[in-house]
Motif scaffolding. Sequence first.
Motif, PDB file in Angstrom:
ATOM      1  N   MET A 149       0.843  -1.214   0.000  1.00 28.72           N
ATOM      2  CA  MET A 149       0.000   0.000   0.000  1.00 28.72           C
ATOM      3  C   MET A 149       0.874   1.259   0.000  1.00 28.72           C
ATOM      4  N   ALA A 150       0.396   2.318  -0.622  1.00 27.51           N
ATOM      5  CA  ALA A 150       1.193   3.546  -0.707  1.00 27.51           C
ATOM      6  C   ALA A 150       1.366   4.163   0.677  1.00 27.51           C
ATOM      7  N   ASP A 151       2.462   4.894   0.861  1.00 26.31           N
ATOM      8  CA  ASP A 151       2.681   5.583   2.124  1.00 26.31           C
ATOM      9  C   ASP A 151       1.945   6.914   2.106  1.00 26.31           C
ATOM     10  N   LEU A 152       1.133   7.157   3.126  1.00 28.68           N
ATOM     11  CA  LEU A 152       0.450   8.451   3.210  1.00 28.68           C
ATOM     12  C   LEU A 152       1.389   9.499   3.805  1.00 28.68           C
ATOM     13  N   LEU A 153       2.222   9.071   4.756  1.00 25.56           N
ATOM     14  CA  LEU A 153       3.157  10.004   5.403  1.00 25.56           C
ATOM     15  C   LEU A 153       4.547   9.374   5.461  1.00 25.56           C
ATOM     16  N   ARG A 154       5.551  10.179   5.134  1.00 23.45           N
ATOM     17  CA  ARG A 154       6.947   9.741   5.293  1.00 23.45           C
ATOM     18  C   ARG A 154       7.738  10.847   5.952  1.00 23.45           C
ATOM     19  N   VAL A 155       8.515  10.498   6.964  1.00 27.29           N
ATOM     20  CA  VAL A 155       9.379  11.447   7.668  1.00 27.29           C
ATOM     21  C   VAL A 155      10.808  10.946   7.518  1.00 27.29           C
ATOM     22  N   GLU A 156      11.701  11.823   7.107  1.00 33.07           N
ATOM     23  CA  GLU A 156      13.099  11.415   6.886  1.00 33.07           C
ATOM     24  C   GLU A 156      14.044  12.397   7.550  1.00 33.07           C
ATOM     25  N   GLY A 157      14.936  11.891   8.386  1.00 33.28           N
ATOM     26  CA  GLY A 157      16.025  12.679   8.972  1.00 33.28           C
ATOM     27  C   GLY A 157      15.576  13.949   9.669  1.00 33.28           C
ATOM     28  N   LEU A 158      14.417  13.891  10.349  1.00 35.23           N
ATOM     29  CA  LEU A 158      13.859  15.110  10.930  1.00 35.23           C
ATOM     30  C   LEU A 158      14.602  15.495  12.211  1.00 35.23           C
ATOM     31  N   GLY A 159      14.867  16.790  12.374  1.00 38.67           N
ATOM     32  CA  GLY A 159      15.563  17.260  13.557  1.00 38.67           C
ATOM     33  C   GLY A 159      15.023  18.596  14.046  1.00 38.67           C
ATOM     34  N   LYS A 160      15.068  18.777  15.380  1.00 38.36           N
ATOM     35  CA  LYS A 160      14.669  20.052  15.990  1.00 38.36           C
ATOM     36  C   LYS A 160      15.412  20.243  17.311  1.00 38.36           C
ATOM     37  N   ALA A 161      16.102  21.371  17.431  1.00 38.78           N
ATOM     38  CA  ALA A 161      16.815  21.671  18.676  1.00 38.78           C
ATOM     39  C   ALA A 161      16.173  22.872  19.353  1.00 38.78           C
ATOM     40  N   PHE A 162      16.172  22.851  20.690  1.00 37.41           N
ATOM     41  CA  PHE A 162      15.755  24.004  21.496  1.00 37.41           C
ATOM     42  C   PHE A 162      16.992  24.494  22.232  1.00 37.41           C
ATOM     43  N   ASP A 163      17.469  25.699  21.911  1.00 43.85           N
ATOM     44  CA  ASP A 163      18.677  26.231  22.552  1.00 43.85           C
ATOM     45  C   ASP A 163      19.823  25.221  22.540  1.00 43.85           C
ATOM     46  N   GLY A 164      20.020  24.581  21.405  1.00 44.55           N
ATOM     47  CA  GLY A 164      21.131  23.650  21.282  1.00 44.55           C
ATOM     48  C   GLY A 164      20.826  22.239  21.762  1.00 44.55           C
ATOM     49  N   PHE A 165      19.682  22.047  22.466  1.00 38.69           N
ATOM     50  CA  PHE A 165      19.304  20.701  22.915  1.00 38.69           C
ATOM     51  C   PHE A 165      18.458  20.029  21.834  1.00 38.69           C
ATOM     52  N   ARG A 166      18.951  18.886  21.348  1.00 41.44           N
ATOM     53  CA  ARG A 166      18.267  18.242  20.221  1.00 41.44           C
ATOM     54  C   ARG A 166      17.128  17.344  20.709  1.00 41.44           C
ATOM     55  N   ALA A 167      15.948  17.932  20.790  1.00 46.55           N
ATOM     56  CA  ALA A 167      14.761  17.191  21.253  1.00 46.55           C
ATOM     57  C   ALA A 167      14.414  16.098  20.255  1.00 46.55           C
ATOM     58  N   VAL A 168      14.504  16.424  18.949  1.00 50.23           N
ATOM     59  CA  VAL A 168      14.393  15.427  17.884  1.00 50.23           C
ATOM     60  C   VAL A 168      15.687  15.527  17.101  1.00 50.23           C
ATOM     61  N   ALA A 169      16.450  14.422  17.098  1.00 52.31           N
ATOM     62  CA  ALA A 169      17.786  14.485  16.507  1.00 52.31           C
ATOM     63  C   ALA A 169      17.814  13.869  15.117  1.00 52.31           C
ATOM     64  N   ASP A 170      17.095  12.763  14.963  1.00 52.30           N
ATOM     65  CA  ASP A 170      17.087  12.074  13.677  1.00 52.30           C
ATOM     66  C   ASP A 170      15.897  11.125  13.671  1.00 52.30           C
ATOM     67  N   ALA A 171      14.738  11.646  13.254  1.00 56.43           N
ATOM     68  CA  ALA A 171      13.516  10.832  13.290  1.00 56.43           C
ATOM     69  C   ALA A 171      13.126  10.406  11.885  1.00 56.43           C
ATOM     70  N   ALA A 172      12.768   9.136  11.763  1.00 54.96           N
ATOM     71  CA  ALA A 172      12.265   8.586  10.508  1.00 54.96           C
ATOM     72  C   ALA A 172      10.983   7.818  10.806  1.00 54.96           C
ATOM     73  N   LEU A 173      10.042   7.919   9.880  1.00 55.77           N
ATOM     74  CA  LEU A 173       8.734   7.306  10.130  1.00 55.77           C
ATOM     75  C   LEU A 173       8.044   7.066   8.801  1.00 55.77           C
ATOM     76  N   VAL A 174       7.372   5.918   8.705  1.00 54.43           N
ATOM     77  CA  VAL A 174       6.567   5.611   7.524  1.00 54.43           C
ATOM     78  C   VAL A 174       5.162   5.250   7.993  1.00 54.43           C
ATOM     79  N   VAL A 175       4.155   5.904   7.431  1.00 52.36           N
ATOM     80  CA  VAL A 175       2.771   5.603   7.786  1.00 52.36           C
ATOM     81  C   VAL A 175       2.022   5.213   6.511  1.00 52.36           C
ATOM     82  N   PRO A 176       1.784   3.907   6.313  1.00 53.50           N
ATOM     83  CA  PRO A 176       1.071   3.480   5.110  1.00 53.50           C
ATOM     84  C   PRO A 176      -0.391   3.951   5.134  1.00 53.50           C
TER      85      PRO A 176
END
Length: 249
Positions: free
Chosen positions: A1-28
């Motif tokens: 089945m096709a993927d509805l959502l794909r997340v690749e290499g996602l990152g987010k830091a707050f004041d240098g603190f990496r709350a999300v450093a490297d997130a990957a996700l596949v949602v068919p």
Amino acid sequence: MADLLRVEGLGKAFDGFRAVADAALVVPQGAIVAVIGPNGAGKTTLFNLITGLLPPDRGRVVFDGHEITGLPAHEICRRGVGRTFQIANIFPRLTVFENVQVAVLAQRRTSANLFRPAAGQAVEDTAAILERTGLLARAQAVAGTLSHGDQRILEIAIALGSRPRLLVLDEPTAGMSPEETAATMALVGRLAREGGLTILFCEHDMSVVFAVAQSIMVMRGGRTIAQGPPEAVRQNREVQEAYLGDAGA
Ligand SMILES: Nc1ncnc2c1ncn2[C@@H]1O[C@H](COP(=O)(O)OP(=O)(O)OP(=O)(O)O)[C@@H](O)[C@H]1O
Ligand SMILES: [Mg+2]
């Protein structure tokens, strides 16, 4: 089945603190996918990045074949991503009906229908959503007087008002009794099976996760350490060491 959502290499830091450093996700398309991980693993931040509440520092979010990385929340919602929050987010002084009707009308502004007056149409659609979520009998109750469990269900009903294809739920059963938890997850299953919705949720209750999720993504320290079917995740050594072991599940 096709993927509805794909997340690749996602990152987010707050004041240098990496709350999300490297997130990957596949949602068919049509699947129920769970994100698990200890407190502070980055689950809520990941959902905020996917739904546009926060802009990511790096990586990509692709929904239905189109990149939505960094788009504003209202635009991501318009494209078909609905969400609920870890802490219930309703209008406590409005009735249950009004809470959902507001969401339905907000969606209407961008899709005017010349042949049916918006307000009348919103009444029908609102009632249909209340029926679908089992809240119709409480339609005229003031939202703030509902039980905690019903307030969380109302939040799902509000999210349905924007006609999402993907519903993102942040700890939908947090603080619920076992009975409320069972009813909520039965509803989530019905929405996926009968409503054609795709569901992404995060949750601490492992019995809930392993009962309903077709795929489980595991986060630790802002990173994705595994994603796969429940049995594969349960047997993954890194997951056992990193998470399931110390959670006792
Ligand atoms: N706005 C912010 N500013 C600074 N730090 C933040 C912010 N939001 C989250 N964090 C930090 O980022 C990390 C990840 O938080 P997040 O809320 O995403 O975790 P979570 O997996 O949802 O945890 P929980 O299971 O407790 O809900 C935590 O250490 C948190 O303190
Ligand atoms: Mg959280």
